[in-house]
Design a protein around this motif. Structure first.
Motif: not given
Length: 72
Positions: A26-27, A30-34, A66-69
């Protein structure tokens, strides 16, 4: 060590670090990468699949994103 042992060790490790794993997923990073990975996969899929499925590709990408980041 068999496959079942490895799977069980993986499960145990996850359970021991569940809070840290959830926090990492949820970081901002992680949002940027996903966003980059899912966007790239979606763009590739749109190039190789018929245009008629573009909407479904976007829908799947959005659900996965929606599941990551930390953004929905």
């Amino acid at each position: 060590m068999g496959l079942d042992d490895l799977v069980n060790k993986g499960k145990d490790l996850y359970e021991q670090n569940k809070d840290k794993v959830d926090e990492a997923l949820k970081s901002d990073q992680a949002e940027d990468i996903s966003d980059k990975v899912l966007g790239g996969v979606a763009d590739f899929a749109k190039k190789v699949l018929p245009d008629s499925v573009d909407g479904k590709i976007d829908e799947v990408r959005d659900n996965l994103d929606g599941a990551v980041g930390n953004e929905r």
